[in-house]
Design a protein around this motif. Structure first.
Motif, PDB file in Angstrom:
ATOM      1  N   ASN A 185      65.045 -55.402  32.402  1.00  0.00           N
ATOM      2  CA  ASN A 185      64.955 -54.575  31.195  1.00  0.00           C
ATOM      3  C   ASN A 185      64.640 -55.418  29.967  1.00  0.00           C
ATOM      4  OD1 ASN A 185      65.467 -52.229  32.615  1.00  0.00           O
ATOM      5  ND2 ASN A 185      67.647 -52.229  32.157  1.00  0.00           N
ATOM      6  N   SER A 186      65.266 -56.566  29.863  1.00  0.00           N
ATOM      7  CA  SER A 186      65.024 -57.456  28.733  1.00  0.00           C
ATOM      8  C   SER A 186      63.577 -57.941  28.708  1.00  0.00           C
ATOM      9  CB  SER A 186      65.986 -58.650  28.810  1.00  0.00           C
ATOM     10  OG  SER A 186      65.737 -59.556  27.785  1.00  0.00           O
ATOM     11  N   ILE A 187      63.061 -58.350  29.869  1.00  0.00           N
ATOM     12  CA  ILE A 187      61.678 -58.828  29.957  1.00  0.00           C
ATOM     13  C   ILE A 187      60.710 -57.703  29.605  1.00  0.00           C
ATOM     14  CG2 ILE A 187      59.887 -59.645  31.536  1.00  0.00           C
ATOM     15  CD1 ILE A 187      62.163 -61.150  33.057  1.00  0.00           C
ATOM     16  N   VAL A 188      60.943 -56.517  30.166  1.00  0.00           N
ATOM     17  CA  VAL A 188      60.064 -55.373  29.916  1.00  0.00           C
ATOM     18  C   VAL A 188      60.054 -55.028  28.430  1.00  0.00           C
ATOM     19  CG1 VAL A 188      59.807 -52.880  30.291  1.00  0.00           C
ATOM     20  CG2 VAL A 188      60.155 -54.407  32.242  1.00  0.00           C
ATOM     21  N   LEU A 189      61.219 -54.941  27.829  1.00  0.00           N
ATOM     22  CA  LEU A 189      61.281 -54.588  26.404  1.00  0.00           C
ATOM     23  C   LEU A 189      60.615 -55.643  25.533  1.00  0.00           C
ATOM     24  CD1 LEU A 189      64.834 -52.998  26.165  1.00  0.00           C
ATOM     25  CD2 LEU A 189      62.618 -51.837  26.104  1.00  0.00           C
ATOM     26  N   ASP A 190      60.701 -56.906  25.922  1.00  0.00           N
ATOM     27  CA  ASP A 190      60.016 -57.966  25.173  1.00  0.00           C
ATOM     28  C   ASP A 190      58.500 -57.812  25.227  1.00  0.00           C
ATOM     29  OD1 ASP A 190      62.337 -59.179  24.320  1.00  0.00           O
ATOM     30  OD2 ASP A 190      62.291 -60.783  25.817  1.00  0.00           O
ATOM     31  N   ARG A 191      58.002 -57.272  26.331  1.00  0.00           N
ATOM     32  CA  ARG A 191      56.559 -57.127  26.499  1.00  0.00           C
ATOM     33  C   ARG A 191      55.978 -55.888  25.810  1.00  0.00           C
ATOM     34  NH1 ARG A 191      54.528 -58.543  32.498  1.00  0.00           N
ATOM     35  NH2 ARG A 191      55.295 -60.686  32.656  1.00  0.00           N
ATOM     36  N   LEU A 192      56.797 -54.884  25.589  1.00  0.00           N
ATOM     37  CA  LEU A 192      56.301 -53.634  25.008  1.00  0.00           C
ATOM     38  C   LEU A 192      56.192 -53.734  23.496  1.00  0.00           C
ATOM     39  CD1 LEU A 192      58.389 -51.001  27.025  1.00  0.00           C
ATOM     40  CD2 LEU A 192      56.074 -51.818  27.514  1.00  0.00           C
ATOM     41  N   ASP A 193      55.155 -53.114  22.959  1.00  0.00           N
ATOM     42  CA  ASP A 193      55.067 -53.035  21.497  1.00  0.00           C
ATOM     43  C   ASP A 193      55.919 -51.848  21.035  1.00  0.00           C
ATOM     44  OD1 ASP A 193      53.525 -50.608  21.623  1.00  0.00           O
ATOM     45  OD2 ASP A 193      51.659 -51.762  21.714  1.00  0.00           O
ATOM     46  N   ASP A 194      56.058 -51.675  19.729  1.00  0.00           N
ATOM     47  CA  ASP A 194      56.934 -50.637  19.198  1.00  0.00           C
ATOM     48  C   ASP A 194      56.526 -49.236  19.660  1.00  0.00           C
ATOM     49  OD1 ASP A 194      58.506 -52.511  17.947  1.00  0.00           O
ATOM     50  OD2 ASP A 194      57.511 -52.318  16.005  1.00  0.00           O
ATOM     51  N   GLY A 195      55.230 -48.977  19.698  1.00  0.00           N
ATOM     52  CA  GLY A 195      54.750 -47.667  20.144  1.00  0.00           C
ATOM     53  C   GLY A 195      55.085 -47.399  21.600  1.00  0.00           C
ATOM     54  N   GLU A 196      54.926 -48.410  22.435  1.00  0.00           N
ATOM     55  CA  GLU A 196      55.255 -48.269  23.853  1.00  0.00           C
ATOM     56  C   GLU A 196      56.758 -48.081  24.055  1.00  0.00           C
ATOM     57  OE1 GLU A 196      51.677 -50.923  25.853  1.00  0.00           O
ATOM     58  OE2 GLU A 196      53.440 -51.951  25.013  1.00  0.00           O
ATOM     59  N   LYS A 197      57.566 -48.758  23.252  1.00  0.00           N
ATOM     60  CA  LYS A 197      59.020 -48.592  23.343  1.00  0.00           C
ATOM     61  C   LYS A 197      59.406 -47.159  22.996  1.00  0.00           C
ATOM     62  CE  LYS A 197      60.185 -53.380  22.339  1.00  0.00           C
ATOM     63  NZ  LYS A 197      60.704 -54.334  21.360  1.00  0.00           N
ATOM     64  N   GLU A 198      58.792 -46.599  21.947  1.00  0.00           N
ATOM     65  CA  GLU A 198      59.074 -45.218  21.566  1.00  0.00           C
ATOM     66  C   GLU A 198      58.655 -44.264  22.670  1.00  0.00           C
ATOM     67  OE1 GLU A 198      57.364 -44.290  17.744  1.00  0.00           O
ATOM     68  OE2 GLU A 198      58.404 -45.966  16.780  1.00  0.00           O
ATOM     69  N   GLU A 199      57.484 -44.523  23.260  1.00  0.00           N
ATOM     70  CA  GLU A 199      57.003 -43.681  24.357  1.00  0.00           C
ATOM     71  C   GLU A 199      57.965 -43.743  25.537  1.00  0.00           C
ATOM     72  OE1 GLU A 199      52.997 -43.182  27.137  1.00  0.00           O
ATOM     73  OE2 GLU A 199      52.925 -44.499  25.385  1.00  0.00           O
TER      74      GLU A 199
END
Length: 101
Positions: free
Chosen positions: A43-57
């Protein structure tokens, strides 16, 4: 998320930690404990890779299938990420155990 530790990764962990002499119940207990830590690391690695828009999605998705599809699309090497996370967790677990004994 799909199963984090599949049978191949489970076998690699058992071999890496030399758990072959333990009972299957003991192996499962250790794998279960490690899986929680691996999920946190993934989860930490994935969240580090996502931009803000992708995190919101991602946060807006509720269905596990939609989440899995989203992750496959945005993190095409997700299986490799899982493996890297498992290696990191196992390495840290190995380093911690002698200190706890």
């Amino acid at each position: 998320m799909t199963q984090t530790i599949d049978e191949n990764l489970k076998s690699e962990i058992i071999d890496s930690l030399d758990l072959k002499d333990l009972t299957s119940l003991e192996q499962e207990a250790i794998i279960s404990d490690l899986e929680e830590k691996i999920i946190d690391q993934v989860n930490s690695i994935v969240l580090d890779r996502l931009d803000d828009g992708e995190k919101e999605e991602l946060e807006a998705l509720l269905d596990e299938g939609e989440i899995a599809d989203f992750l496959k699309k945005t993190i095409p090497d997700l299986e490799e990420v899982k493996k890297e996370a498992a290696i990191w967790v196992v390495k840290n677990w190995r380093e911690r155990i002698p200190q706890e004994i």
